[in-house]
Motif scaffolding. Structure first.
Motif, PDB file in Angstrom:
ATOM      1  N   UNK A 132       0.837  -1.211   0.000  1.00  0.00           N
ATOM      2  CA  UNK A 132       0.000   0.000   0.000  1.00  0.00           C
ATOM      3  C   UNK A 132       0.865   1.253   0.000  1.00  0.00           C
ATOM      4  N   UNK A 133       0.247   2.372  -0.387  1.00  0.00           N
ATOM      5  CA  UNK A 133       0.955   3.652  -0.473  1.00  0.00           C
ATOM      6  C   UNK A 133       1.099   4.345   0.877  1.00  0.00           C
ATOM      7  N   UNK A 134       0.125   4.157   1.756  1.00  0.00           N
ATOM      8  CA  UNK A 134       0.080   4.895   3.020  1.00  0.00           C
ATOM      9  C   UNK A 134      -0.577   4.029   4.080  1.00  0.00           C
ATOM     10  N   UNK A 135      -0.438   4.462   5.338  1.00  0.00           N
ATOM     11  CA  UNK A 135      -1.023   3.717   6.448  1.00  0.00           C
ATOM     12  C   UNK A 135      -1.737   4.697   7.367  1.00  0.00           C
ATOM     13  N   UNK A 136      -2.921   4.297   7.827  1.00  0.00           N
ATOM     14  CA  UNK A 136      -3.716   5.125   8.728  1.00  0.00           C
ATOM     15  C   UNK A 136      -3.985   4.346  10.009  1.00  0.00           C
ATOM     16  N   UNK A 137      -4.263   5.076  11.069  1.00  0.00           N
ATOM     17  CA  UNK A 137      -4.621   4.453  12.340  1.00  0.00           C
ATOM     18  C   UNK A 137      -5.476   5.421  13.146  1.00  0.00           C
ATOM     19  N   UNK A 138      -6.112   4.868  14.159  1.00  0.00           N
ATOM     20  CA  UNK A 138      -6.884   5.662  15.120  1.00  0.00           C
ATOM     21  C   UNK A 138      -6.233   5.499  16.477  1.00  0.00           C
ATOM     22  N   UNK A 139      -6.134   6.588  17.220  1.00  0.00           N
ATOM     23  CA  UNK A 139      -5.565   6.529  18.564  1.00  0.00           C
ATOM     24  C   UNK A 139      -6.412   7.393  19.488  1.00  0.00           C
ATOM     25  N   UNK A 140      -6.642   6.868  20.678  1.00  0.00           N
ATOM     26  CA  UNK A 140      -7.333   7.647  21.694  1.00  0.00           C
ATOM     27  C   UNK A 140      -6.355   8.737  22.152  1.00  0.00           C
ATOM     28  N   UNK A 141      -6.654  10.013  21.901  1.00  0.00           N
ATOM     29  CA  UNK A 141      -5.697  11.071  22.235  1.00  0.00           C
ATOM     30  C   UNK A 141      -5.426  11.186  23.729  1.00  0.00           C
ATOM     31  N   UNK A 142      -6.278  10.587  24.553  1.00  0.00           N
ATOM     32  CA  UNK A 142      -6.058  10.624  26.010  1.00  0.00           C
ATOM     33  C   UNK A 142      -5.204   9.455  26.491  1.00  0.00           C
ATOM     34  N   UNK A 143      -4.945   8.470  25.629  1.00  0.00           N
ATOM     35  CA  UNK A 143      -4.160   7.304  26.033  1.00  0.00           C
ATOM     36  C   UNK A 143      -2.776   7.748  26.484  1.00  0.00           C
ATOM     37  N   UNK A 144      -2.433   7.345  27.687  1.00  0.00           N
ATOM     38  CA  UNK A 144      -1.137   7.724  28.240  1.00  0.00           C
ATOM     39  C   UNK A 144      -0.954   9.219  28.344  1.00  0.00           C
ATOM     40  N   UNK A 145      -2.055   9.937  28.578  1.00  0.00           N
ATOM     41  CA  UNK A 145      -2.010  11.401  28.651  1.00  0.00           C
ATOM     42  C   UNK A 145      -1.383  12.009  27.399  1.00  0.00           C
ATOM     43  N   UNK A 146      -1.717  11.429  26.237  1.00  0.00           N
ATOM     44  CA  UNK A 146      -1.220  11.944  24.963  1.00  0.00           C
ATOM     45  C   UNK A 146       0.091  11.332  24.507  1.00  0.00           C
ATOM     46  N   UNK A 147       0.714  10.530  25.355  1.00  0.00           N
ATOM     47  CA  UNK A 147       2.023   9.965  25.007  1.00  0.00           C
ATOM     48  C   UNK A 147       1.938   8.965  23.859  1.00  0.00           C
ATOM     49  N   UNK A 148       0.835   8.232  23.758  1.00  0.00           N
ATOM     50  CA  UNK A 148       0.699   7.247  22.683  1.00  0.00           C
ATOM     51  C   UNK A 148       0.634   7.959  21.332  1.00  0.00           C
ATOM     52  N   UNK A 149      -0.157   8.998  21.252  1.00  0.00           N
ATOM     53  CA  UNK A 149      -0.236   9.764  20.008  1.00  0.00           C
ATOM     54  C   UNK A 149       1.133  10.349  19.661  1.00  0.00           C
TER      55      UNK A 149
END
Length: 183
Positions: A132-149
Motif C-alpha cells: 500500500x501507499x500509506x497507512x492510517x490508524x486511530x488513537x485515543x488522544x487521552x491514552x497515556x495522557x497523549x504519550x501514545x499519540x
C-alpha cells in the motif's frame, strides 16, 4: 531478550493470544472499561477485520511467550473507514482502491516488553512487506495522557482529523503516514 516476529494471514492460530493480550493491556494495564473494551466486542472487531482480504498480523514471541502484536487490513473500495470522520478531508483523500491505504487496526505490547522498542519493531515488520501507499490508524488522544499519540508522531504519522467509529467508542485522533515506509 531474543524475540521472534511471526507473520499470520489466518487469525485462527493466534486469535486467543491476540484477544488475551488486548484485554490484559487495555483493561488491566490502562483501565479502559465498558462494553467497547470488552473481550467479546474486541473479538467481534477482530473477526470483522480478519475476514478482509489482505488482513495480516505480526505477533512477537519471547521464548514462546507472546509479547505483543499488530494487525492491519487494506481499505477496499466502498470502505466505511472514513464515514465516521467528524470533519471533511480534501477531495479524493478518502478514495480507496484496496491498494492505496492500509489501516493499522491494533498494536498492543504487554507491560514487560514496553519501553524496549518492541512496538516499533512489530510496526515496521508489519509494514515492511506491504504494497500500500500509506497507512492510517486511530488513537485515543487521552491514552497515556497523549504519550501514545506522540509516539505515532515520532514514527511519522500526522493527525488528519477525528472520528468516532462506534457509538460507544471514544473520539479517536485519525492519523496518516505517507509514504507507508520511511527511510
Amino acid at each position: 531478550m531474543s524475540l521472534e516476529l511471526r507473520h499470520y494471514t489466518d487469525v485462527a492460530p493466534v486469535r486467543q493470544a491476540i484477544v488475551d493480550i488486548h484485554v490484559e493491556v487495555r483493561q488491566r494495564d490502562f483501565g479502559l472499561v465498558g462494553p467497547f473494551y470488552s473481550a467479546e466486542r474486541f473479538d467481534e472487531r477482530l473477526s470483522a477485520h480478519s475476514a478482509v482480504a489482505g488482513w495480516e498480523a505480526v505477533v512477537a514471541y519471547d521464548g514462546g511467550e507472546p509479547a505483543g502484536f499488530a494487525y492491519a487490513t487494506p481499505l477496499g473500495v466502498g470502505t466505511r473507514w472514513w464515514a465516521a470522520m467528524t470533519g471533511p478531508l480534501p477531495e479524493g483523500y478518502t478514495v480507496e482502491t484496496g491498494k492505496r491505504t492500509l489501516a493499522l487496526n491494533e498494536i498492543v505490547v504487554r507491560r514487560a516488553w514496553r519501553g524496549t522498542g518492541l512496538a516499533h519493531r512489530i510496526h515496521e515488520e508489519l509494514l515492511g512487506g506491504r504494497g500500500e501507499e500509506r497507512v492510517t490508524l486511530l488513537v485515543n488522544p487521552r491514552a497515556g495522557d497523549g504519550k501514545v499519540q506522540a509516539v505515532y508522531e515520532r514514527w511519522g504519522y500526522e493527525k488528519i482529523g477525528e472520528q468516532q467509529p462506534f457509538a460507544d467508542s471514544p473520539v479517536f485522533a485519525s492519523m496518516m503516514r505517507e509514504p507507508l515506509r520511511r527511510g
